[in-house]
Design an enzyme around this catalytic site. Structure first.
Site, PDB file in Angstrom:
ATOM      1  N   ASP A  15       0.830  -1.194   0.000  1.00 29.97           N
ATOM      2  CA  ASP A  15       0.000   0.000   0.000  1.00 29.97           C
ATOM      3  C   ASP A  15       0.871   1.254   0.000  1.00 29.97           C
ATOM      4  O   ASP A  15       1.852   1.346   0.753  1.00 29.97           O
ATOM      5  CB  ASP A  15      -0.891  -0.023   1.244  1.00 29.97           C
ATOM      6  CG  ASP A  15      -1.796   1.181   1.337  1.00 29.97           C
ATOM      7  OD1 ASP A  15      -2.662   1.327   0.467  1.00 29.97           O
ATOM      8  OD2 ASP A  15      -1.626   1.975   2.288  1.00 29.97           O
ATOM      9  N   GLU A  51       1.818  -0.357  -5.089  1.00 33.93           N
ATOM     10  CA  GLU A  51       0.911   0.740  -5.412  1.00 33.93           C
ATOM     11  C   GLU A  51       1.817   1.956  -5.542  1.00 33.93           C
ATOM     12  O   GLU A  51       2.242   2.546  -4.552  1.00 33.93           O
ATOM     13  CB  GLU A  51      -0.130   0.943  -4.308  1.00 33.93           C
ATOM     14  CG  GLU A  51      -1.130   2.037  -4.654  1.00 33.93           C
ATOM     15  CD  GLU A  51      -2.134   2.295  -3.537  1.00 33.93           C
ATOM     16  OE1 GLU A  51      -3.309   2.548  -3.848  1.00 33.93           O
ATOM     17  OE2 GLU A  51      -1.730   2.266  -2.353  1.00 33.93           O
TER      18      GLU A  51
END
Length: 508
Positions: free
Chosen positions: A362, A399
């Site tokens: 993330d 990401e």
């Protein structure tokens, strides 16, 4: 060292009943960090560079009051920046935590020690206290009934011949899943809704879909109650449902277990992985190493903040304010050697002990920021992950952006290993589907694996993780139902989420 005096005779008697008459505490070893079961006892080791005192606190399972507290002697129980002790005669069923302090503390805004708090061990493999989903835990909020406590995992599980599957990335079809949401509704038809075992029950369905991997939104312990927002229409308290509010990176979330006994979440996660592997399905974890649930200077002290705030977080001296590249109040100091080691040790644990096949990182661009927040050309952490021999076959998916405007799709430091969520694929395909003109050449590139982004970077088309929808923003149905977002029920006045969803309501 002599046996400590417990607070009451009852507590002392209870403790001695659990640990036996041969109980003693000795110097111990500084490595490995965390609590390690050894012959005849437990070794405890904790990093706290700027602390002047560390106290080991023991609890009976489920108890709110400590059974005993053992102050560590810095002359004997400290090696460099590691505090450590070996407790002989101790069994693995006890819970534990730490009180950490600094006296005198001449910079309390930098070193946020609070000896009244019992801290979570960052290296704990399991936590207690969060067994009930949505129950306020460990934040000193009104209604808080429990605190997180660290558990000692006995690592007793027979994997048989199970190993990560190592399906080639080019053949991988990923199904993103929220473990609780996947089976929570009665329509799922499972006996154990909202749990790891619920996922096992749905394996035949997953096989029918033709997917090769499940990518699970955060399944490590997180603070779902770490928000004060309410539904503006009903007044109902809201929860941090998605899981991007981590308390500990090693510990599976105990409320995702169908069994509530201490440590069962570890065993049940392993059972789920083994069952998925048997069905030919890989397990990819969404990991959140960019921030924690402790928030900014107004947030709770749970673990890192009370252990060594200036090491674990990016802060601005002398004010002590937190750099916030994550939009969540703080940013972990990922390229500090101590934090790098924590992250590497965590990844290796999930691969070697929990048999996971890959990770989706993330806001991975945060992992490329230096200790002053600057963007590094060759981030040490990202290179170490890419080159780590234990992770040699592990899928690494970034990401490739953060919440402060850094966008690295196509340019994320890769060393030929890192794949990326291709946000440009998402946006261009959405625009094409709603009939924007002039996109034929762009879509052709996207369907070929985006050579305009990845050619010449040492990566192949399979390093582009192509998707149209995910847990962020609009669902597939939303894309053809709305021109604008309508997030009215979550108490943020419709400010959250992207405004540019490239959607079309088809005139209705």
């Amino acid at each position: 060292m002599d046996k400590p005096n417990a607070q009451t005779k009852t507590d002392a008697d209870t403790l001695l009943d659990r640990i036996g008459d041969d109980f003693e505490i000795s110097r111990g070893h500084p490595l490995p960090l965390g609590a390690t079961a050894r012959r005849r006892g437990i070794n405890f080791a904790l990093f706290a560079r700027h602390a002047t005192s560390v106290t080991l606190v023991l609890f009976a399972p489920g108890s709110t009051a400590p059974l005993a507290e053992f102050p560590m002697d810095p002359r004997f129980n400290r090696t460099g920046d590691i505090w450590h002790a070996f407790v002989r005669g101790l069994d693995v069923e006890l819970e534990y935590g730490y009180r950490v302090d600094r006296q005198p503390n001449d910079a309390p805004q930098i070193h946020r020690y609070d000896a009244s708090r019992i801290l979570v061990d960052p290296y704990a493999r399991a936590l207690s206290g969060g067994e009930v989903w949505g129950e306020v835990t460990g934040t000193h909020q009104p209604g808080c009934r429990k605190e997180w406590r660290s558990l000692i995992d006995d690592d007793d599980y027979d994997w048989g011949l199970d190993q990560p599957l190592n399906i080639p990335m080019a053949d991988t079809v990923i199904y993103e899943m929220h473990v609780r949401g996947f089976t929570r509704h009665p329509s799922s038809g499972v006996k154990n809704p909202g749990t790891f075992m619920g996922v096992v029950e749905k394996i035949p369905y997953l096989k029918q879909l033709g997917i090769t991997a499940v990518e699970m939104l955060p399944i490590n312990e997180f603070a779902e109650t770490g928000t004060d927002r309410v539904n503006p229409f009903t007044g109902e308290p809201l929860l941090n449902y998605w899981g991007y509010n981590p308390v500990n990176f090693f510990a599976p979330k105990c409320s995702y277990s169908s069994r509530t006994e201490a440590g069962e979440q570890v065993r049940e996660f392993k059972q789920m992985v083994r069952a998925l592997h048997k069905a030919g399905i890989e397990v990819i974890l969404d990991v959140v190493f960019n921030h924690s649930a402790e928030g900014d200077e107004r947030g709770p002290v749970i673990s890192f903040k009370g252990l060594d705030n200036s090491i674990y977080y990016l802060i601005v001296p002398p004010s002590g304010r937190y750099h916030n590249y994550t939009g969540c109040g703080n940013t972990l100091n990922c390229n500090h050697p101590v934090v790098r080691d924590l992250i590497l040790e965590c990844l290796r644990y999930w691969v070697t002990e929990m048999h996971v096949d890959g990770f989706r990182f993330d806001l991975a661009s945060v992992l490329g920021r230096g200790r002053d927040g600057s963007v590094l050309a060759n981030p040490p952490l990202l290179e170490r992950i890419a080159a780590d021999p234990i992770l040699g076959n592990t899928k690494l998916i970034a990401e490739a952006w953060d919440a402060a405007g850094l966008y690295q799709v196509g340019t994320f430091p890769s060393w030929g290993r890192w794949a990326e969520w291709n946000g440009k694929f998402r946006d261009d395909i959405r625009r094409f589907v709603k009939s924007e003109p002039g996109l034929s050449a762009v879509v052709a590139d996207r369907m070929q694996g985006s050579p305009d982004l990845y050619a010449g970077s040492g990566r192949m088309p399979c390093h582009s993780i192509n998707f149209v929808t995910c847990h962020d923003g609009f669902t597939l149905a939303d894309l053809v139902s709305y021109n604008e977002k309508h997030n009215d029920a979550n108490g943020e006045d419709n400010r959250d989420g992207h405004n540019d969803n490239q959607s079309w309501n088809c005139g209705w």
